[in-house]
Scaffold this active site. Structure first.
Site, PDB file in Angstrom:
ATOM      1  N   ARG A 102     -77.035 -24.749  42.275  1.00  0.00           N
ATOM      2  CA  ARG A 102     -78.434 -25.225  42.204  1.00  0.00           C
ATOM      3  C   ARG A 102     -78.379 -26.739  42.217  1.00  0.00           C
ATOM      4  NH1 ARG A 102     -83.439 -23.206  38.532  1.00  0.00           N
ATOM      5  NH2 ARG A 102     -83.229 -21.594  40.124  1.00  0.00           N
ATOM      6  N   HIS A 129     -85.366 -21.823  48.366  1.00  0.00           N
ATOM      7  CA  HIS A 129     -84.924 -20.993  47.242  1.00  0.00           C
ATOM      8  C   HIS A 129     -84.748 -19.570  47.787  1.00  0.00           C
ATOM      9  CE1 HIS A 129     -84.107 -19.741  43.313  1.00  0.00           C
ATOM     10  NE2 HIS A 129     -85.243 -20.003  42.696  1.00  0.00           N
ATOM     11  N   CYS A 262     -92.924 -16.978  40.868  1.00  0.00           N
ATOM     12  CA  CYS A 262     -91.458 -16.945  40.721  1.00  0.00           C
ATOM     13  C   CYS A 262     -91.015 -17.297  39.302  1.00  0.00           C
ATOM     14  CB  CYS A 262     -90.810 -17.875  41.735  1.00  0.00           C
ATOM     15  SG  CYS A 262     -91.433 -19.546  41.656  1.00  0.00           S
TER      16      CYS A 262
END
Ligand code: CP
Length: 306
Positions: A102, A129, A262
């Site tokens: 990430r 993502h 999300c």
């Protein structure tokens, strides 16, 4: 040498995307039969930004498939001081079977992938993502029974999550609509690419400032935070005020529309509490599906397909 990385949903052909969703469904149905898929392999996970769902779902996914997760915060590594991401990737490749990361810019991810000898997985960059996007497609397919023709309205910042939904949705023949305030639209190159993908798949893409047009008759209404990690929140509450997903907006969607986010969510900002916690919300299914999708991605990359 590795054969593949997973940096964007656009790395996948439509049939590979479909196969990954099928694999995620298979491991969700029968996790026990995936117990040895990583078979003693170690997987490094570098987090240069905070994470709850991605970190925990990857860590649990690896350990529950017989692997060993090595979770690394950037400030614990030389990466957080003066070692390059390329040298970090070269060194980790001598120890682990894959690197999950990430990070910030997509260029950083691409530099890591170029230098590493093992598959690199994008666990969120400023650009996209993809693991989240896959879990969202899995969730939508579960709820609607199919993806082709499903009308998905994304409301809010044209950010990394929006990009991944656009890539995945247009690849799968969905009707994707994105409503964002002026200055917060998805990247033009993503719009251009997704229009091509929609042309190939028989889907469609609409990018608009008109939130009501986007949501009208939608099968799913999706939103995300107004300021992603690392972005200044100042002024966004005013700019995005008309883009809040609340009961009035949801009334415009189809009668069986689901609500998606999300997470993490800010109740009272991009979504009202009654909608997030209401009967149409599928946000906890999305969160759960992160686990199944992470298993499918790692298994696929390490050539032990489900
Ligand atoms: N949706 C998502 O990526 O959550 P985390 O930031 O908690 O990983």
């Amino acid at each position: 040498m590795k054969e593949r990385d997973f940096l964007s949903i656009d790395d996948l052909s439509p049939s590979e995307l479909n196969d990954l969703l099928d694999a995620a469904d298979a491991v969700k149905r029968d996790p026990a039969s995936w117990r040895d898929r990583l078979d003693g392999k170690s997987i490094a996970m570098i987090f240069e930004k905070p994470s709850t769902r991605t970190r925990v779902s990857f860590e649990v996914a690896v350990s529950s498939m017989g692997g060993h997760p090595v979770v690394l915060r950037a400030d614990e590594l030389h990466l957080g001081r003066d070692e390059t991401i390329e040298d970090t990737g070269r060194a980790l490749s001598r120890y682990v079977a894959a690197i999950v990361v990430r990070t910030f810019g997509q260029d950083r991810l691409e530099r890591l992938a170029e230098a590493a000898d093992v598959p690199v997985v994008n666990a969120l960059s400023d650009f996209s993502h993809p693991c989240q996007g896959l879990a969202d497609l899995q969730t939508l397919r579960e709820k609607k029974g199919h993806l082709r023709g499903v009308r998905l309205a994304y409301v809010g910042d044209g950010n990394n999550v929006a990009h991944s939904l656009m890539f995945g949705g247009t690849k799968m023949g969905m009707d994707v609509r994105v409503a964002s305030p002026s200055g917060y639209e998805p990247f033009p190159q993503v719009v251009e690419r997704c229009l091509e993908l929609a042309g190939d798949s028989g889907g469609s893409l609409t990018v608009t400032h008109d939130v009501e047009q986007a949501v009208a008759g939608a099968d799913a209404v999706y939103t995300d935070v107004w300021a992603s990690m690392g972005q200044p929140p100042e002024g966004r509450a005013t700019t995005f005020a008309d883009y809040q997903v609340g009961p009035g907006l949801i009334e415009l969607a189809g009668s069986d529309a689901v609500v998606m986010h999300c997470l993490p969510a800010h109740r009272g900002a991009e979504i009202t509490a009654d909608v997030l916690d209401g009967p149409r919300s599928v946000v906890w299914d999305q969160a759960e599906n992160r686990l199944h999708v992470q298993k499918a991605i790692l298994s696929w990359l390490l050539h032990r397909r489900g």
